[in-house]
Design an enzyme around this catalytic site. Structure first.
Site, mmCIF file in Angstrom:
data_model
loop_
_atom_site.group_PDB
_atom_site.id
_atom_site.type_symbol
_atom_site.label_atom_id
_atom_site.label_comp_id
_atom_site.label_asym_id
_atom_site.label_seq_id
_atom_site.Cartn_x
_atom_site.Cartn_y
_atom_site.Cartn_z
ATOM 1 N N SER A 189 11.225 52.172 76.546
ATOM 2 C CA SER A 189 9.761 51.190 76.673
ATOM 3 C C SER A 189 9.296 50.458 78.159
ATOM 4 C CB SER A 189 10.733 49.536 75.878
ATOM 5 O OG SER A 189 11.055 50.093 74.984
ATOM 6 N N CYS A 215 13.206 42.850 70.397
ATOM 7 C CA CYS A 215 13.381 44.140 71.875
ATOM 8 C C CYS A 215 14.644 44.290 71.602
ATOM 9 C CB CYS A 215 12.244 44.254 72.953
ATOM 10 S SG CYS A 215 12.661 46.292 73.118
ATOM 11 N N ASP A 265 10.079 45.694 69.123
ATOM 12 C CA ASP A 265 9.700 47.470 70.061
ATOM 13 C C ASP A 265 11.271 47.151 69.604
ATOM 14 O OD1 ASP A 265 9.429 49.173 71.193
ATOM 15 O OD2 ASP A 265 9.360 47.926 73.114
ATOM 16 N N TRP A 296 15.042 49.945 68.573
ATOM 17 C CA TRP A 296 15.201 51.437 68.170
ATOM 18 C C TRP A 296 16.686 51.560 67.606
ATOM 19 C CZ3 TRP A 296 13.596 49.582 73.409
ATOM 20 C CH2 TRP A 296 14.747 49.198 73.699
HETATM 21 P P1 FAD Z 1 21.098 61.396 73.322
HETATM 22 O O1 FAD Z 1 21.754 62.522 73.620
HETATM 23 O O2 FAD Z 1 19.338 61.719 72.233
HETATM 24 O O3 FAD Z 1 21.848 60.958 71.999
HETATM 25 C C1 FAD Z 1 21.617 59.349 71.534
HETATM 26 C C2 FAD Z 1 22.581 59.660 70.031
HETATM 27 O O4 FAD Z 1 23.075 60.577 69.040
HETATM 28 C C3 FAD Z 1 24.356 59.273 70.160
HETATM 29 O O5 FAD Z 1 24.569 58.094 70.561
HETATM 30 C C4 FAD Z 1 24.781 59.490 69.466
HETATM 31 O O6 FAD Z 1 24.541 58.746 68.392
HETATM 32 C C5 FAD Z 1 23.503 60.852 68.505
HETATM 33 N N1 FAD Z 1 23.903 61.695 68.465
HETATM 34 C C6 FAD Z 1 23.867 62.484 69.741
HETATM 35 N N2 FAD Z 1 24.726 63.610 69.805
HETATM 36 C C7 FAD Z 1 25.221 63.570 69.027
HETATM 37 C C8 FAD Z 1 26.222 64.609 68.048
HETATM 38 N N3 FAD Z 1 26.151 65.603 69.060
HETATM 39 N N4 FAD Z 1 26.840 64.379 67.466
HETATM 40 C C9 FAD Z 1 27.190 63.273 66.857
HETATM 41 N N5 FAD Z 1 26.275 61.921 67.430
HETATM 42 C C10 FAD Z 1 24.794 62.700 67.863
HETATM 43 N N6 FAD Z 1 16.744 53.521 75.761
HETATM 44 C C11 FAD Z 1 16.707 52.330 76.815
HETATM 45 O O7 FAD Z 1 17.586 53.017 77.338
HETATM 46 N N7 FAD Z 1 16.304 51.746 77.163
HETATM 47 C C12 FAD Z 1 15.303 51.654 76.606
HETATM 48 O O8 FAD Z 1 13.829 50.831 77.216
HETATM 49 C C13 FAD Z 1 14.518 52.298 75.249
HETATM 50 N N8 FAD Z 1 13.339 52.452 74.424
HETATM 51 C C14 FAD Z 1 13.379 52.944 73.334
HETATM 52 C C15 FAD Z 1 11.529 53.272 73.038
HETATM 53 C C16 FAD Z 1 11.728 52.855 71.360
HETATM 54 C C17 FAD Z 1 10.509 53.101 71.549
HETATM 55 C C18 FAD Z 1 12.818 54.322 71.158
HETATM 56 C C19 FAD Z 1 12.189 55.099 70.349
HETATM 57 C C20 FAD Z 1 14.024 54.367 72.110
HETATM 58 C C21 FAD Z 1 14.020 53.747 73.386
HETATM 59 N N9 FAD Z 1 15.554 53.966 73.928
HETATM 60 C C22 FAD Z 1 15.564 52.971 74.616
HETATM 61 C C23 FAD Z 1 15.717 54.689 73.608
HETATM 62 C C24 FAD Z 1 15.700 56.644 73.356
HETATM 63 O O9 FAD Z 1 14.788 56.822 73.544
HETATM 64 C C25 FAD Z 1 17.075 57.501 74.162
HETATM 65 O O10 FAD Z 1 17.474 57.345 72.891
HETATM 66 C C26 FAD Z 1 18.764 57.043 74.628
HETATM 67 O O11 FAD Z 1 18.350 56.431 75.833
HETATM 68 C C27 FAD Z 1 19.580 58.028 74.798
HETATM 69 O O12 FAD Z 1 19.335 59.582 75.170
HETATM 70 P P2 FAD Z 1 19.327 60.447 75.307
HETATM 71 O O13 FAD Z 1 19.527 61.299 75.330
HETATM 72 O O14 FAD Z 1 20.667 60.335 75.826
HETATM 73 O O15 FAD Z 1 21.265 60.297 74.266
#
Ligand code: FAD
Length: 690
Positions: free
Chosen positions: A450, A643, A688, A690
Site C-alpha cells: 500500500s 488497513c 485495504d 491483506w
Molecule cells: P513471502 O515469502 O511471500 O511469505 C509470506 C507468508 O507466506 C509467510 O509469512 C508465510 O505465512 C507464508 N509462507 C511463505 N513461504 C512459506 C513456506 N515455505 N511454508 C509455509 N508458509 C510460507 N505488507 C507490508 O509490509 N506493508 C504494506 O503496506 C503492505 N500492503 C499490502 C497491500 C496489499 C493489497 C497486499 C495484498 C499485501 C500487502 N502487504 C503489505 C503484504 C505484502 O504484499 C507481502 O505479502 C509481505 O511483505 C510478505 O512478503 P515476503 O515476500 O517477504 O514474504
C-alpha cells in the site's frame, strides 16, 4: 565429488534422452525462439491468435478447457494441475486458458460432450481478479447475449468450478458463487460441487484436494471416462543450447521480457512489464534490533508511471542466493547452473512461463517461487523420482497423509528444496525432470504494498512501508524469512553502506541480470485501487491503521497536510494507530507531530500500545472508548478507513463499529450491522487489508 560427476552424467543422459525423444530427433532451437518474450503471450490476441474458444478447442482437438481467474498465481496453478490430472488420469484432452484471452458470447455453442472448468479467485472486496473482469461482467449481466440464441442459453454447457477465497473478507468466494449462480440460471450443468478454498483458514490446498476427488468421479461418470494409472509426462522439453553461453546477448539472465533484454524497456509498465526504478532513499522505522520495518522512496520520475494516493505498488523480488543454491544443489544442477537452455511446450496450448533461452540459475532465481509452501500433491508426484526406496516411501506418505504432512512440512515452513534435502537425507534428486518444477512451482509473484506517500505531495516518488518477515519456528536452525521483504532489506543495507547484520541479506543478486539493477534499483509496477480519500477535503475521515496498516493512512494524512498548505479547508482527521511499544515500533512518530502543527485540532492521533500496560490494548479498544465522537463524525458523513491485518483486526473493527452505532443510536445490533454494510457498499467504509 565423484558422486557429483556421476550424477551429472546421468542427468545429462536423461536430459539428452528426453530431448531426443520429445524433439523426435530434430534438434530444436536455432530458429526464432517462440517464447522469446513473456510479452508475447500478453499480446497474443493482438498478434492474430483467436479469441474464439470453440474454434480453439476444435483446432487443438480439446474436450476440456480450464479457465482461470487469477491474481497471485494460485488459481492459475490449480488450473494447470487440473489440466495435467485430467489428462494423465482420465485421458481428457485438456487445455488451460486465461479468461482474459477469450470471448464468451459463444459459450452456448460448446457441445455437450465437452467440459469447461472455471477456477476463480475472489480478490479484495468480492471483486473478480484483473483477468476475469470482462468475463464476470459478461456472465452476470442480466441481459447476457449469446450468438445462437438457444433456450436455455447454456443448456449444452457442462462445467466444473472451484473458487479461491478468504473467509476473513465479507464477500467470501463471491466470484465463484456468483458465476455458479449465473451459469445455473442460464441452464448450464454443473458437475460435482462448486468447490471453495479458504485462504483465511489456511486450508486452501486441503480444500482443493478434498474437492477434486469427488468431482473427478462425477465427471468420469458424466463423460464416460475410464480412470487409468497416471504416468508422469513432462509438459516442457528442456534443450541445452551448446552454442550459447550466459554472455550471449540473446540469453535471458532474469530480464522479464524482450525489451528489457534489448535495453529498450519502455512503458506501459504493468504486470507484464516492470519499471526498473531507482530507490531514492531507504531507512529503518523500528528502533529494536530483532525486528525491521523499512521505509523506501521509489523514484518514478524517469518513467511514465503515475499513481494516486491509496494505490498499490508491486515489487518484483528475486530469490535469495542461499535458497537458489540449495535448490540447485539438491537437484544436482549446481555445476550446470549457467548452462543455457531453451524450453519448449510439448503441448501446444501450454505456455512457458518465462522467456528463453535462459539459464537454470536465472529460471530459479527470477521466475520460480522456490521458497513458497509446497503442495502435498506435488510431493506425491515427485515420489516416483526419489533417489532410493526409503525416500520414495516417505514422499508417498507425505503426499497421502494430511496430518503427517502438516507436522513434518507445513509447521516448519519448509520449501521444496528443504523437503527434498531432508527426505533424501542429503542425496541428490537427479531423476526429476526439470519440467516437473516448471509445472509444479508457481511463477515468482510480485508483492503488493500500500503506497504510503501522497501523490499530491510527491507525484513522482512512491513510498513503501514494509515490515520484514522473519520468524523463528520450532525445529529449524534458521528463521523463516519472507522473499520480498528480505530482498528489500538487503537493498536498504547496501544503499546505506551498512555492514550486514543478517547474512541472508548479502546473498541476493542485488545488481540484477547483467547488472541492470545496479545503483540500487528494483523492478516495480503500480496497481490502481479503490481505496481513496473523499474528493471533498473538508469531509471528516477516521483512519484505522495499526502496524503496517498505517501505510496508506500516512499517504492520506500527508495529502491532507499538503491540501491545508495549499489553503484548502481540511476536515477532522482521526488516526488510530497501534503497535507493541512506543519505544520500539512506533512508526513515523515525528511525522505525526508535524501533521499536528499544520492541521492543528483537526488532526488527532490515537495510539494503542499492546505491550505497555497490564492489559493488551488494540485499536478497536480505543475506537470503542471514542464511541460518541465516532458516531457524531459518522453522522456528519465521515469516511471510515481500515488497513492492515484482514484476519483479526479488520473484522473486529467492523464488529466494534456496529456496536458503537447500536449503542449510540439506541438501535438493535442487527440494524447497526445493516448500517455498516450500507456504509461499505456506498464506499463510506473502505478497507485495504491483506
Ligand atoms: P513471502 O515469502 O511471500 O511469505 C509470506 C507468508 O507466506 C509467510 O509469512 C508465510 O505465512 C507464508 N509462507 C511463505 N513461504 C512459506 C513456506 N515455505 N511454508 C509455509 N508458509 C510460507 N505488507 C507490508 O509490509 N506493508 C504494506 O503496506 C503492505 N500492503 C499490502 C497491500 C496489499 C493489497 C497486499 C495484498 C499485501 C500487502 N502487504 C503489505 C503484504 C505484502 O504484499 C507481502 O505479502 C509481505 O511483505 C510478505 O512478503 P515476503 O515476500 O517477504 O514474504
Amino acid at each position: 565429488a565423484e558422486l557429483d560427476t556421476l550424477d551429472l552424467v546421468v542427468l545429462a543422459a536423461i536430459l539428452f534422452g528426453t530431448v531426443a525423444y520429445f524433439t523426435k530427433g530434430k534438434l530444436w532451437g536455432v530458429t526464432k525462439d517462440p517464447y522469446a518474450s513473456s510479452l508475447a503471450h500478453a499480446s497474443s490476441a493482438k498478434a492474430g491468435k483467436t479469441r474464439n474458444i470453440v474454434e480453439k478447442m476444435e483446432e487443438q482437438g480439446k474436450n476440456c478447457i480450464i479457465f482461470y481467474g487469477s491474481q497471485t498465481g494460485t488459481a492459475e496453478d490449480y488450473a494447470s494441475r487440473l489440466a495435467k490430472e485430467g489428462k494423465s488420469r482420465f485421458g481428457l484432452e485438456t487445455m488451460v486458458a486465461d479468461l482474459e484471452e477469450y470471448d464468451f458470447d459463444n459459450l452456448d455453442t460448446i457441445p455437450d460432450d465437452k467440459v469447461v472448468f472455471f477456477v476463480l479467485a475472489t480478490y479484495g472486496e468480492g471483486e473478480p481478479t484483473d483477468n476475469a473482469v470482462d468475463f464476470y461482467e459478461f456472465i452476470t449481466n442480466e441481459d447476457v447475449n449469446f450468438t445462437e440464441g438457444n433456450e436455455p442459453a447454456l443448456g449444452n454447457l457442462n462445467y466444473v468450478t472451484f473458487g479461491l477465497g478468504n473467509n476473513t473478507y465479507e464477500h467470501y468466494n463471491s466470484m465463484v458463487r456468483n458465476v455458479d449462480k449465473a451459469l445455473q440460471k442460464l441452464g448450464a450443468h454443473r458437475i460435482g460441487d462448486a468447490g471453495e478454498g479458504d485462504d483465511g483458514a489456511g486450508t486452501m490446498e486441503e480444500d482443493f484436494l478434498a474437492w477434486k476427488e469427488p468431482m473427478w468421479k462425477a465427471l468420469a461418470e458424466r463423460m464416460g471416462l475410464e480412470e487409468r494409472e497416471a504416468v508422469y509426462e513432462p509438459v516442457f522439453s528442456i534443450v541445452e543450447r551448446e552454442g550459447l553461453t550466459k554472455e550471449s546477448p540473446e540469453v535471458y539472465l532474469g530480464e522479464p521480457n524482450k525489451m528489457h533484454l534489448d535495453g529498450t524497456a519502455k512503458g506501459p509498465f504493468n504486470a507484464h512489464n516492470p519499471y526498473i526504478a531507482p530507490i531514492a532513499q531507504s531507512y529503518e522505522l523500528f528502533s529494536v534490533k530483532d525486528r525491521n520495518c523499512l521505509h523506501m522512496d521509489i523514484d518514478i520520475s524517469a518513467s511514465n508511471l503515475n499513481y494516486q494516493t491509496g494505490d498499490h505498488i508491486a515489487v518484483w523480488p528475486t530469490n535469495p542466493g542461499e535458497e537458489v543454491d540449495r535448490f540447485m544443489n539438491v537437484l544436482g544442477l549446481s555445476e550446470k547452473r549457467h548452462t543455457v537452455v531453451s524450453i519448449k511446450a510439448l503441448e501446444p496450448t501450454a505456455k512457458v512461463p518465462f522467456p528463453t533461452p535462459t539459464t537454470y540459475d536465472a529460471i530459479v532465481r527470477y521466475h520460480m517461487e522456490i521458497c513458497a509452501p509446497v503442495s502435498r500433491q506435488f510431493l506425491a508426484q515427485l515420489a516416483a523420482f526419489a533417489p532410493d526406496a526409503e525416500a520414495r516411501a516417505e514422499m508417498t506418505k507425505l503426499g497421502a497423509e494430511k496430518d503427517y504432512f502438516h507436522e513434518k512440512i507445513s509447521l516448519h515452513h519448509l520449501n521444496i528444496a528443504r523437503v527434498l534435502d531432508i527426505v533424501g537425507k542429503g542425496q541428490k534428486w537427479t531423476n526429476i525432470p526439470f519440467s516437473a518444477f516448471i509445472e509444479g512451482i508457481t511463477k515468482l509473484q510480485p508483492r503488493y504494498y500500500s503506497i504510503s506517500s501522497s501523490s499530491l505531495e510527491q507525484p513522482k516518488k512512491i513510498s513503501i512501508t514494509a515490515v520484514v518477515e522473519s520468524t523463528q519456528l520450532p525445529g529449524r536452525d534458521d528463521p523463516f524469512r519472507g522473499v520480498a521483504t528480505n530482498y528489500l532489506l538487503a537493498l536498504k543495507q547496501k544503499q546505506n553502506g551498512e555492514p550486514e547484520p543478517c547474512p541472508f541479506g548479502l546473498s541476493y543478486e542485488l545488481t540484477g541480470p547483467r547488472n541492470k539493477y545496479d545503483g540500487i534499483h528494483i523492478p516495480v509496477h503500480v496497481r490502481h485501487s479503490n481505496f481513496k480519500l473523499p474528493s471533498d477535503p473538508s469531509k471528516p475521515i477516521i483512519c484505522i491503521g495499526p502496524g503496517t496498516g498505517v501505510a496508506p493512512m500516512r499517504g492520506f494524512i500527508r495529502e491532507r497536510v499538503q491540501q491545508a498548505k495549499n489553503g484548502e479547508k481540511v476536515g477532522k482527521t482521526l488516526l488510530f494507530f497501534g503497535c507493541r511499544k512506543s519505544t520500539e515500533d512506533f512508526m513515523y512518530k515525528n511525522e505525526w507531530q508535524e501533521a499536528k502543527e499544520i492541521l492543528g485540532d483537526n488532526f488527532e492521533l490515537i495510539t494503542a500500545f499492546s505491550r505497555e500496560g497490564p492489559k493488551k490494548v488494540y485499536v478497536q479498544h480505543r475506537l470503542k472508548e471514542r464511541a460518541e465522537e465516532i458516531n457524531q463524525l459518522l453522522e456528519q458523513k465521515a469516511y471510515f478507513y481500515v488497513c492492515g491485518d484482514a484476519a483479526n483486526m479488520a473484522r473486529e473493527v467492523n464488529t466494534v463499529l456496529g456496536q458503537i452505532i447500536s449503542e449510540q443510536r439506541g438501535i438493535p445490533e442487527a440494524k447497526a450491522e445493516e448500517i455498516v454494510k450500507n456504509m461499505r457498499s456506498s464506499n463510506q467504509y473502505q478497507e485495504d487489508v491483506w
